[in-house]
Design an enzyme around this catalytic site. Structure first.
Site, PDB file in Angstrom:
ATOM      1  N   ASP A  58       0.876  -1.178   0.000  1.00 51.03           N
ATOM      2  CA  ASP A  58       0.000   0.000   0.000  1.00 51.03           C
ATOM      3  C   ASP A  58       0.911   1.224   0.000  1.00 51.03           C
ATOM      4  OD1 ASP A  58      -2.114   1.730   0.200  1.00 51.03           O
ATOM      5  OD2 ASP A  58      -2.500   1.335   2.326  1.00 51.03           O
TER       6      ASP A  58
HETATM    7  C1  SPV Z   1      -7.322   1.943   3.489  1.00 46.20           C
HETATM    8  O1  SPV Z   1      -8.219   1.137   3.772  1.00 46.20           O
HETATM    9  O2  SPV Z   1      -6.549   1.777   2.546  1.00 46.20           O
HETATM   10  C2  SPV Z   1      -7.173   3.162   4.281  1.00 46.20           C
HETATM   11  C3  SPV Z   1      -7.494   3.137   5.696  1.00 46.20           C
HETATM   12  O3  SPV Z   1      -6.720   4.141   3.746  1.00 46.20           O
HETATM   13  S1  SPV Z   1      -5.993   2.901   6.560  1.00 46.20           S
HETATM   14  O4  SPV Z   1      -5.540   1.567   6.241  1.00 46.20           O
HETATM   15  O5  SPV Z   1      -6.312   3.067   7.954  1.00 46.20           O
HETATM   16  O6  SPV Z   1      -5.041   3.903   6.128  1.00 46.20           O
HETATM   17 MG    MG Z   2      -5.617   3.724   2.086  1.00 42.73          MG
END
Ligand code: SPV
Ligand code: MG
Length: 285
Positions: A58
């Site tokens: 991510d």
């Molecule tokens: C996601 O679900 O990708 C988010 C929420 O942005 S968090 O993982 O808390 O950043």
């Molecule tokens: Mg996110």
């Protein structure tokens, strides 16, 4: 006429204290079918979940096309409003323009833009340092997105200020500046496990636009409590993926132990799978 986007906007702008909108992360139609049955009000296309489902970090590796594919599948399946996590929209105004165009065309009801610096990292990843972007850039991105999506599409301005341990006053100020740039709602992300920070945010925000929360770090706080505190949208970003992992793990481990998958108690029916692609389907299993 009523569209998922106008329904979402109306629900978010209902008076403080009305039940908040509950969105849940769904990176597939399988998950969306469960969410719909359970009675969630909206779907969240999570950067984390979609990245993980493709074996990617991510960290700005996912592109707008990847997200649009998921949004198209979800909007084709049901008419729940889809809220899309566009991260930092690629870190420039030109990339933000493409994200907004592609996701609006795919049918997104709302886009959530965050102020993480490019390349981003997930708010919960311990091994990389999150950095925050120049606020002028984020506001320019927001205005660019606003200019290409229809007036009904909501843009949520999200700040990672508290995640990078800046003061609450800085977080509130950045959120306010995003509203000035055109944000229709505000998300001040927090990972305080006590949930105290989330309550402070709600107490100090002026509520001129609705407030959004992602209560991953404070799961003991119910949506009733968050609604009472003043939140209008609660996003359950990754819980269905985590439920899927633990459910799959349980049956897979049991299969290896016993040699069979025949476990009617724990498995949904084949019908449940068929129905995702053909709602009228009736299976014999
Ligand atoms: C996601 O679900 O990708 C988010 C929420 O942005 S968090 O993982 O808390 O950043
Ligand atoms: Mg996110």
């Amino acid at each position: 006429s009523e569209t998922p986007a106008t329904r979402l906007r109306t629900a978010l702008n209902a008076p403080t204290g009305s039940p908040p909108v509950r969105a849940v992360g769904t990176s597939s139609v399988l998950a969306a079918s469960v969410a719909m049955e359970a009675g969630f009000d909206a779907l969240w296309v999570s950067g984390l979940e979609v990245s993980a489902s493709r074996g990617l970090p991510d960290a700005n590796v996912l592109g707008s096309r990847d997200l649009a594919d998921v949004v198209l599948a979800l909007t084709g399946f049901c008419d729940l409003p889809v809220v899309v996590d566009v991260d930092n929209a690629g870190g420039s105004t030109l990339t933000a323009r493409r994200y907004a165009n592609e996701l609006a065309r795919a049918g997104a009801a709302a886009l959530c833009l965050e102020d993480s610096a490019y390349p981003k990292c997930n708010s919960f990843s311990g091994h990389r340092e999150q950095r925050i972007a120049d606020l002028e850039l984020v506001c320019a991105q927001l205005m660019e997105m606003r200019s290409v999506v229809g007036p009904e599409t909501m843009i949520i301005g999200r700040t990672e200020s508290l995640i990078v341990q800046l003061d609450l006053s800085v977080a509130l100020d950045r959120a306010a500046r995003m509203v000035d740039a055109g944000a229709d709602a505000v998300l001040i992300h927090s990972k305080d496990p006590a949930g105290r920070e989330a309550l402070q945010v709600a107490a100090r925000w002026d509520h001129r636009v609705p407030l959004v929360t992602v209560p991953t770090a404070f799961p003991h706080m119910s949506w009733h409590m968050l609604g009472d505190a003043g939140y209008r949208l609660c996003i359950y970003a990754n819980q269905l993926s985590r439920a899927a992992i633990s459910g799959m793990r349980r049956v897979a481990e049991r299969f290896v132990e016993t040699g069979v998958f025949d476990d009617g108690e724990r498995l949904a029916s084949v019908q449940d799978v068929l129905r995702c692609g053909e709602p009228e389907a009736t299976a014999s299993l």
